[in-house]
Design an enzyme around this catalytic site. Structure first.
Site, mmCIF file in Angstrom:
data_model
loop_
_atom_site.group_PDB
_atom_site.id
_atom_site.type_symbol
_atom_site.label_atom_id
_atom_site.label_comp_id
_atom_site.label_asym_id
_atom_site.label_seq_id
_atom_site.Cartn_x
_atom_site.Cartn_y
_atom_site.Cartn_z
ATOM 1 N N ALA A 1 0.375 -1.391 0.039
ATOM 2 C CA ALA A 1 0.271 -0.023 0.108
ATOM 3 C C ALA A 1 0.419 0.827 -0.242
ATOM 4 C CB ALA A 1 -0.834 -0.081 1.414
ATOM 5 N N ASP B 1 -1.922 -3.007 -5.998
ATOM 6 C CA ASP B 1 -0.867 -2.001 -7.145
ATOM 7 C C ASP B 1 0.454 -2.713 -6.460
ATOM 8 O OD1 ASP B 1 -0.469 0.016 -8.123
ATOM 9 O OD2 ASP B 1 0.388 0.999 -6.048
ATOM 10 N N PRO C 1 3.006 4.268 -1.023
ATOM 11 C CA PRO C 1 2.223 5.759 0.446
ATOM 12 C C PRO C 1 1.607 5.602 0.865
ATOM 13 C CG PRO C 1 3.169 6.577 -1.669
ATOM 14 C CD PRO C 1 3.700 5.577 -2.656
ATOM 15 N N GLY C 2 0.307 5.091 0.062
ATOM 16 C CA GLY C 2 -0.902 4.991 0.665
ATOM 17 C C GLY C 2 -1.806 6.018 -0.134
ATOM 18 N N GLY C 3 -1.455 6.916 -0.990
ATOM 19 C CA GLY C 3 -2.163 7.154 -1.760
ATOM 20 C C GLY C 3 -3.413 5.975 -2.276
ATOM 21 N N LYS C 4 -3.294 5.284 -2.924
ATOM 22 C CA LYS C 4 -4.992 5.076 -3.351
ATOM 23 C C LYS C 4 -5.058 4.314 -1.652
ATOM 24 C CE LYS C 4 -2.212 3.035 -7.684
ATOM 25 N NZ LYS C 4 -0.640 3.389 -7.150
ATOM 26 N N CYS D 1 2.762 0.238 -12.644
ATOM 27 C CA CYS D 1 2.729 1.326 -12.853
ATOM 28 C C CYS D 1 4.386 0.880 -14.064
ATOM 29 C CB CYS D 1 3.849 2.930 -12.300
ATOM 30 S SG CYS D 1 4.589 2.332 -10.748
#
Length: 382
Positions: A205, A270, A207-210, A323
């Site tokens: 997860a 991710d 850095p936690g953006g999603k 990505c």
């Protein structure tokens, strides 16, 4: 300290840029981590800070091309300090569009006295000699293997356009809650379609953006990362965005998740990847990643998928994203998923700018000015 020397701003900016370039090249520093701290310690104004950022990111991206531009006029390999100054001058002349008289004079004037004769002679010849690139990898300034891999995986014209797009500076996009996150990553979080009250697992997860984007929908997000420091970063982001009640952060290896018997409505993987879709914002990454790492990462991605599938409830949704743009980490992982978990059915891909890529979809860096991203959504039958 560079930037507090009393020198004129253009001189101080160029000296700070060369200091950063040498620490990236010789010390292995990450540009996106090093540069903010160097700028913070300097007394440069906003305009010169932006100039330093342009020089450091630009020279790092175009390192191979800059070397070719100057090596035509060198009898032997220069020492690291001279190399850094030569790259800086060549970048300004060819890629930044600085008038030759200004680029040469300013660079020579800022450099150590012992290098000035060499820089003046070489940069004047760079300025006065037409450029005829020896090959596309040099023109685009990538290692040969990246150009060859993406051309084979995407077709040459799409790959070249993607590589050219990733030589441009990245844009900064802020969500409505102020969190800085690339649009393609925001689209991935939206594709999970998390709903209020649902349990969502976010694997890898940081850095936690999603995770925070999904938590903001009212879903309860269990966000895990295998390293304590990265998990702590996710927790800080959740706290800063006041999403603590909707997010549980844990240190856990996604290949052995400790959640048996607690099925999730949705899972986002991710996955760690080669990052070959994000090279515009990670200027030094193209020189770090090694070709063998692509297969190593693809093996890890398959393990994450295998571990996640049993955690889904009947009717649950698995979203896999990376990505990067390599076939091994996109279609290759889906080929494994389709063989190992044939009961899972792929959902239709999102609309433009996503384009079909196997059973999933891909957004290319040249399509919408975002990172390159692959997305696959599969559902467990009821």
């Amino acid at each position: 300290m560079v930037g507090r020397t009393g020198a004129s701003p253009g001189v101080a900016a160029r000296r700070l840029a060369v200091e950063a370039l040498r620490r990236i090249e010789e010390g292995g520093a990450y540009a996106n981590l090093l540069l903010p701290s160097l700028l913070e310690r300097s007394d440069l104004d906003g305009r010169d800070r932006r100039f330093v950022t342009e020089l450091v990111y630009g020279v790092t991206r175009m390192r191979r091309a800059c070397d070719w531009l100057v090596d035509r006029f060198l009898a032997r390999d220069p020492d690291p300090d001279a190399r850094a100054w030569l790259r800086l001058g060549a970048y300004q002349l060819v890629f930044l569009g600085t008038p030759p008289h200004a680029a040469v004079a300013a660079t020579v004037g800022a450099a150590p006295r012992k290098l000035r004769g060499l820089l003046n002679a070489v940069l004047r010849r760079v300025a006065g000699t037409p450029v005829s690139w020896p090959d596309d990898a040099t023109r685009l300034s990538y290692p040969d293997w990246i150009v060859e891999r993406l051309r084979a995986d995407l077709r040459p014209e799409r790959a070249d356009a993607a590589l050219a797009a990733m030589n441009q500076a990245a844009t900064v996009t802020r969500r409505a809650d102020g969190y800085v996150q690339d649009l393609a990553s925001q689209w991935v979080a939206e594709a999970v379609e998390a709903a209020p009250g649902e349990r969502v697992l976010d694997v890898a997860a940081a850095p936690g953006g999603k995770a925070t984007a999904m938590a903001r929908t009212g879903a309860f997000v269990v966000a895990v990362d295998s390293r304590f420091g990265r998990a702590a970063l996710v927790a800080r982001n959740a706290t800063d965005l006041r999403l603590d009640r909707h997010a549980l952060v844990a240190v856990a290896d996604g290949r052995r998740p400790p959640f048996a018997g607690s099925p999730f409505d949705r899972i986002l993987i991710d996955a760690p990847c080669s990052g070959l879709g994000t090279l515009r914002r990670r200027p030094d990454a193209r020189w770090r990643i090694r070709p063998e790492q692509v297969q190593e990462l693809a093996a890890l991605q398959r393990q994450l998928v295998d571990a996640a599938v049993p955690l889904l409830r009947p009717g649950g949704l698995l979203v896999y994203s990376v990505c990067t743009l390599t076939r091994a980490e996109t279609i290759g992982v889906d080929e494994h998923l389709r063989t190992a978990h044939p009961r899972l059915a792929a959902l239709p891909p999102p609309g433009g700018p996503w384009v079909p890529h196997g059973r999933g979809s891909m957004v290319l860096p040249q399509a919408a000015g975002t990172d390159g991203m692959f997305l696959l959504r599969v559902r467990v039958p009821l």
